[in-house]
Design an enzyme around this catalytic site. Structure first.
Site, PDB file in Angstrom:
ATOM      1  N   SER A  76      87.234 -35.341  15.065  1.00 43.63           N
ATOM      2  CA  SER A  76      85.946 -35.817  15.578  1.00 43.63           C
ATOM      3  C   SER A  76      85.941 -36.157  17.060  1.00 43.63           C
ATOM      4  CB  SER A  76      85.491 -37.044  14.779  1.00 43.63           C
ATOM      5  OG  SER A  76      85.056 -36.652  13.494  1.00 43.63           O
ATOM      6  N   LYS A  79      83.139 -34.709  19.003  1.00 42.55           N
ATOM      7  CA  LYS A  79      81.811 -35.317  19.161  1.00 42.55           C
ATOM      8  C   LYS A  79      81.573 -35.870  20.563  1.00 42.55           C
ATOM      9  CE  LYS A  79      81.126 -36.298  14.242  1.00 42.55           C
ATOM     10  NZ  LYS A  79      82.378 -36.188  13.509  1.00 42.55           N
ATOM     11  N   SER A 131      80.770 -41.678  13.474  1.00 37.74           N
ATOM     12  CA  SER A 131      81.279 -40.304  13.392  1.00 37.74           C
ATOM     13  C   SER A 131      80.544 -39.485  12.330  1.00 37.74           C
ATOM     14  CB  SER A 131      82.787 -40.311  13.092  1.00 37.74           C
ATOM     15  OG  SER A 131      83.385 -39.118  13.515  1.00 37.74           O
TER      16      SER A 131
END
Length: 404
Positions: A76, A79, A131
């Site tokens: 993640s 992101k 997330s």
């Protein structure tokens, strides 16, 4: 002009000058943050990570790296790019409608429902604090027209910043062949993103509430980044985990006006490693003022046009060398007030260049909210690339103001 192109044009105007300055410093001008190696008299630093990097956010200097250019799965941490692309290419007040594809996305979630609408700004908090893969998909579909369209934007941005070991296949970071980055690239991306005030505000937020149209109670998201509570001065950035990438973390902290960002990939002891990395950086690489705006140039009726700060280890200040290059009085830059460039080198590498003006110039009175990377008129060797650099600077000024 289509609405999407108009939005992208408008968003470029909203980009902070600092962010543009950083990317030009690290790519177009030929001397990246890794150009100067760590000082030999600094004690070694170790981590448990498969790859790790520590960067000074203001200058872009990489202070430490371990397998920094190795291409790895990043979970993640993806992101970070998802957020900055969305911030730069859409209006934060936009209403994002959640598709069935987004609502059903596997992995970490903020539990969005198909058909639900949420303000983009709020959804970005859900993306970065919790997330949410559902948020990542919904944002991608809204900003890029489709997930595939948004991924193209992510890769275009990576190329624009100069990330040479990065390729995105999705906006969430779920394991997928061909989806990778490196610790050095993630450090550069993070330094770039942290120059954007919206991004910086989101990632340092500990708790965020947002309206919930489906229930009587509001959404409330707490930040997964434990560094915000564990480390003095911590102010971001993102956690990550998948079964194949394992534990990934990017953290940032600010002390005494200096901001550092640490990256680890596949690290079983990341919280401890990040604390040690940040402590090491703050202790051994102090951010020093190399030139102060308005500082006189010895032997000339000229002065530095911008403050330039750079992180230096003990003894490195004595190794700095400067060179003044004057420009023709018949050139366009001269007519616009500039008189030349002052360039600094460390260990044979250019670390920064700032313009110089007449010591009586009104430009020396401009107030600097935060010293920017010293890139004006920069070239990797001397001032031979002056015309290109001046053109880039003119574009930035045309977009964001601040002079002729």
């Amino acid at each position: 002009m289509s609405m999407k192109l108009l939005r992208r044009h408008q968003s470029m105007r909203r980009l902070s000058y600092a962010a543009v300055a950083f990317v030009l410093l690290t790519t177009a001008l030929g001397f990246g943050p890794a150009a100067v190696e760590a000082a030999a008299n600094v004690p070694p630093l170790g981590t448990h990570a498969k790859a790790a990097t520590l960067i000074d956010v203001e200058s872009g200097r990489i202070l430490y790296d371990k397998s920094g250019d190795q291409r790895l799965r990043i979970a993640s941490l993806t992101k970070i790019m998802t957020a900055i692309v969305a911030i730069e290419n859409a209006d934060l007040s936009d209403k994002v409608k959640v598709s069935a594809r987004a609502a059903g996305k596997e992995g970490s979630s903020i539990y969005l429902k198909a058909g639900e609408e949420m303000k983009l700004e709020d959804m970005l908090y859900g993306l970065m604090l919790r997330s949410g893969n559902d948020a990542a998909t919904a944002i991608a579909e809204h900003v890029g027209g489709s997930v595939e369209g948004f991924v193209r934007m992510m890769n275009e941005k990576a190329e624009w910043i100069g990330l040479t070991n990065t390729q995105f296949m999705n906006p969430s970071g779920l394991d997928e062949d061909g989806h990778y980055s490196s610790a050095n690239d993630l450090a550069k991306l993070t330094a770039y993103a942290l120059h954007n005030p919206t991004f910086a505000t989101i990632v340092k937020t500990r708790i965020k509430k947002a309206p919930n149209p489906n229930e009587s109670w509001d959404y409330q998201w707490s930040n997964k980044n434990k560094m915000l509570a564990m480390y003095e001065g911590a102010d971001g950035v993102k956690t990550g985990y998948t079964k194949m990438a394992l534990r990934c973390l990017v953290s940032s902290a600010t002390r005494n006006g200096q901001q550092l960002a640490a990256v680890t990939i596949n690290d079983r002891d990341d919280w401890i490693d990040h604390r040690n990395m940040l402590d090491w950086g703050f202790e051994h690489y102090k951010l020093k003022v190399v030139a102060q705006q308005g500082q006189p140039i010895s032997g000339y009726p000229l002065a530095a046009g911008r403050t330039f700060r750079y992180p230096l280890a003990s003894g490195e200040a004595d190794q700095l060398h400067s060179k003044l290059t004057l420009i023709s009085n018949t050139s366009t830059p001269y007519a616009l007030g500039e008189r030349g460039v002052l360039e600094w080198e460390l260990s044979g590498n250019t670390i920064g260049v700032v313009p110089v003006y007449d010591s009586t110039s009104s430009r020396l009175q401009w107030k600097e909210k935060r010293p920017l990377p010293a890139l004006d008129n920069a070239a990797s060797a001397g001032a031979s690339d002056y015309s290109f650099s001046h053109t880039m600077r003119a574009v930035v000024r045309a977009l964001f103001g601040g002079g002729a």
